[in-house]
Enzyme design. Structure first.
Site, PDB file in Angstrom:
ATOM      1  N   GLU A  93       8.239  14.143  17.869  1.00 31.25           N
ATOM      2  CA  GLU A  93       8.689  14.221  16.482  1.00 31.25           C
ATOM      3  C   GLU A  93       7.850  15.282  15.768  1.00 31.25           C
ATOM      4  OE1 GLU A  93       7.952  10.808  13.789  1.00 31.25           O
ATOM      5  OE2 GLU A  93      10.032  11.089  13.212  1.00 31.25           O
ATOM      6  N   CYS A 110      12.524  10.429   8.906  1.00 31.06           N
ATOM      7  CA  CYS A 110      12.491   9.784  10.216  1.00 31.06           C
ATOM      8  C   CYS A 110      13.814   9.976  10.945  1.00 31.06           C
ATOM      9  CB  CYS A 110      12.164   8.311  10.065  1.00 31.06           C
ATOM     10  SG  CYS A 110      13.179   7.508   8.831  1.00 31.06           S
ATOM     11  N   GLU A 126       9.475   0.502  11.014  1.00 29.56           N
ATOM     12  CA  GLU A 126      10.481   1.574  10.938  1.00 29.56           C
ATOM     13  C   GLU A 126       9.729   2.855  11.243  1.00 29.56           C
ATOM     14  OE1 GLU A 126      12.417   4.392   9.957  1.00 29.56           O
ATOM     15  OE2 GLU A 126      12.545   3.743   7.861  1.00 29.56           O
ATOM     16  N   GLY A 140       2.333   2.170  13.913  1.00 26.16           N
ATOM     17  CA  GLY A 140       3.159   0.967  14.074  1.00 26.16           C
ATOM     18  C   GLY A 140       2.627   0.090  15.197  1.00 26.16           C
ATOM     19  N   GLY A 197       6.339   4.362   9.105  1.00 27.81           N
ATOM     20  CA  GLY A 197       5.417   5.461   9.374  1.00 27.81           C
ATOM     21  C   GLY A 197       5.474   5.848  10.844  1.00 27.81           C
ATOM     22  N   SER A 198       4.350   6.296  11.368  1.00 24.74           N
ATOM     23  CA  SER A 198       4.332   6.829  12.730  1.00 24.74           C
ATOM     24  C   SER A 198       4.373   5.711  13.772  1.00 24.74           C
ATOM     25  CB  SER A 198       3.070   7.666  12.939  1.00 24.74           C
ATOM     26  OG  SER A 198       1.926   6.851  12.808  1.00 24.74           O
ATOM     27  N   THR A 199       4.873   6.051  14.946  1.00 31.38           N
ATOM     28  CA  THR A 199       4.919   5.083  16.047  1.00 31.38           C
ATOM     29  C   THR A 199       3.508   4.658  16.440  1.00 31.38           C
ATOM     30  OG1 THR A 199       7.057   5.895  16.807  1.00 31.38           O
ATOM     31  CG2 THR A 199       5.687   4.791  18.449  1.00 31.38           C
ATOM     32  N   LYS A 247       0.843  -1.198   0.000  1.00 28.93           N
ATOM     33  CA  LYS A 247       0.000   0.000   0.000  1.00 28.93           C
ATOM     34  C   LYS A 247       0.875   1.244   0.000  1.00 28.93           C
ATOM     35  CE  LYS A 247      -2.002   2.607   3.325  1.00 28.93           C
ATOM     36  NZ  LYS A 247      -2.058   3.888   2.605  1.00 28.93           N
TER      37      LYS A 247
END
Ligand code: NAI
Ligand code: MG
Length: 503
Positions: free
Chosen positions: A401, A304, A270, A252, A247-249, A195
């Site tokens: 972040e 990142c 990641e 994730g 992507g974002s934590t 995706k």
């Protein structure tokens, strides 16, 4: 939307490419199609804020279709049916096509993501090709070992593909992240359902026409769409046997939970970072300043690994700040197709709003805006390169972040002070140390809780070097040999070489 919808992009007069026209359907089993409910997503160019194309908004049933195609391809033409040598040849062929189409790929990337064309052309596209080529090299070189168990038996490992794997990528390096995901998965013999990000699907859509020239149908399936339902369907799919996400934590975490709830598929994540960039008083200051600026403002800070927390030894703080100020003022914020542009717009209205809110929080919490802090121009989503000083470690801008062209500068006194400050974060993706004393820099590097440490440089990512996070910056490593392990199932085969009785 028709079954073969076309994106048509026009580039500024005088640019090396005038126009790009290409299919933008869901790419499943080598064919383009609309989404199950025919809904589409408006794709914006962030330099203007205008719609530049429409792509299908994939649905969960589209993911099912893609998994069917990937599974059939795995069983008939890929996986154990295709030699490593052949998989490697095809990956290298795709790499060559990326290079041949570099001007148009970089132009699409620049228009969709907003990054300067010069950067997309010099970095994103060639690095994507290099990554595919690197993993092409691995495809016939990953072997298990033979283990001599005792004098009558031996065991050997087979490194097998996992099967159908799912991949979810973000918008900051759309084509490069596409290549990072494809390379190792294909080298190891897996088939793919991937995706793209809803705000930047176009370079991968263009790449599907190159993929179609090289790979059998169904080996790579690209489903454009929103995180929910496409990403959620991938993460929870019972027939997807591994998922990789960048992507974002926060997302994730939800992907790991969905994997746990469904079929316990292994995850590689990641995620975000708040990476420290540490400048000791014996650093070559010109070198440190230029890498520090590159470390945070490259890709408009939407990386990142961005060096978003600069720590300067207090004895050289004033001089460093003065020199950094000169460097940052000279950075050109400009339209992506301007040849000297360095800082482009935030990738989307959403990201622009998030970055602006972070800047506001820094002001509200009492930090000083030393440079920037405002929107640049009136069109598109440009933000001035921003430097905050008088920052306390508990402020949001020092902890969260931001993912934009915003850096916070803080002071430190000695080794123990900086190691404590640098490691005082939930993240652990990257870091850097500037010092002329290489053994000192190495000793600090050992004490940093981060997956990458750059000494006297920043943002160095190479296909052959593992990359990934400590702590909440992720699980597993991408790139290098490390990523081969992510996409391999190890089978142990025991062989009895004698007529001996059981023992
Ligand atoms: P995100 O994590 O929501 O998006 C990344 C990808 O995940 C996109 O393809 C998105 O469609 C997909 N996704 C969203 N929700 C999902 C779900 N529930 N299940 C599965 N997939 C899902 O990140 P977003 O909203 O674009 O950016 C938010 C923040 O994340 C940024 O401000 C930045 O701090 C961080 N980020 C970090 C990146 C990195 O390289 N590590 C890349 C992009 C964002
Ligand atoms: Mg876009």
């Amino acid at each position: 939307m028709s079954t073969n919808s076309i994106a048509s992009l026009s580039f500024p007069a005088g640019h090396c490419v005038s126009k790009a026209e290409f299919s933008v359907g869901l790419f499943i089993n080598g064919e383009y199609s609309p989404s199950a409910n025919r809904e589409t997503i408006d794709v914006y160019g962030p330099a203007t804020g205008k719609v530049i194309a429409r792509v299908p908004a994939g649905q969960a049933s589209d993911v099912d279709r893609a998994v069917d195609a990937a599974q059939a391809a795995y069983e008939t033409v890929w996986g154990e049916r295709c030699s490593g040598r052949e998989r490697g040849r095809l990956l290298m062929k795709l790499a060559d096509l990326f290079d041949e189409h570099a001007d148009v790929l970089a132009s699409i990337e620049s228009m969709d993501n907003g990054k300067p064309f010069s950067m997309a052309r010099a970095i994103d596209v060639p690095e994507a090709a290099a990554c595919l080529r690197y993993y092409g090299g691995w495809a016939d070189k990953d072997h298990g070992k033979v283990i001599e168990v005792d004098d009558s038996k031996l065991a050997f490992e087979r490194h097998e593909p996992i099967g159908v794997v799912g991949q979810i990528i973000p918008w900051n390096f759309p084509l490069l992240m596409f290549a990072w995901k494809l390379g190792p998965a294909l080298a190891c013999g897996n088939t793919i359902v991937i995706k793209t990000a809803e705000s930047t699907p176009l370079s991968a859509c263009y790449a599907t026409q190159l993929i179609a020239k090289v790979f059998p149908p169904g080996v790579i399936n690209v489903v454009t769409g929103y995180g929910d339902p496409v990403g959620t369907a991938i993460a929870s799919h019972m027939r997807i046997l591994k998922v990789a996400f960048t992507g974002s934590t926060a997302i994730g975490r939800s992907i790991m939970a969905a994997a746990a709830r469904s079929n316990l598929k292994p995850v590689t994540l990641e995620l975000g970072g708040k990476s420290p960039n540490i400048i000791f008083d014996d650093a070559d200051l010109d070198q440190a300043v230029s890498w520090a600026a590159f470390g945070i403002y490259f890709n408009a800070g939407q990386a990142c690994s961005a060096g978003s927390r600069i720590f300067v030894q207090e004895t050289i703080y004033d001089e460093f700040l003065e020199r950094l100020t000169r460097t940052v003022k000279a950075l050109k914020v400009a339209q992506p197709f301007d040849s000297d542009a360095f800082v482009g717009p935030a990738t989307s209205k959403l990201q622009f709003d998030r970055i602006s809110a972070h800047i506001q929080s820094g002001k509200d919490e009492g930090a000083t805006v030393h440079l920037g802090g405002k929107r640049h121009g009136t069109e598109g989503y440009f933000i001035e390169p921003t430097v905050f000083i008088d920052v306390r470690p508990e402020m949001r801008i020092a902890r969260e972040e931001i993912f934009g062209p915003v850096v916070v500068i803080q002071k430190f006194s000695d080794d123990d002070d900086i190691v404590a400050k640098a490691n005082d974060t939930i993240y652990g993706l990257a870091s850097a140390v500037f010092s002329r004393d290489i053994s000192h820099a190495f000793n600090i590097a050992k004490r940093l809780h981060a997956g990458s440490v750059w000494i006297n440089c920043y943002n160095q990512l190479n296909p052959q070097v593992p990359f990934g996070g400590y702590k909440q910056s992720g699980i597993g490593r991408e790139l290098g040999q490390a990523a081969i392990a992510n996409y391999t199932a190890t089978k142990s085969i025991h062989v009895n070489l004698t007529q001996a009785n059981p023992r």
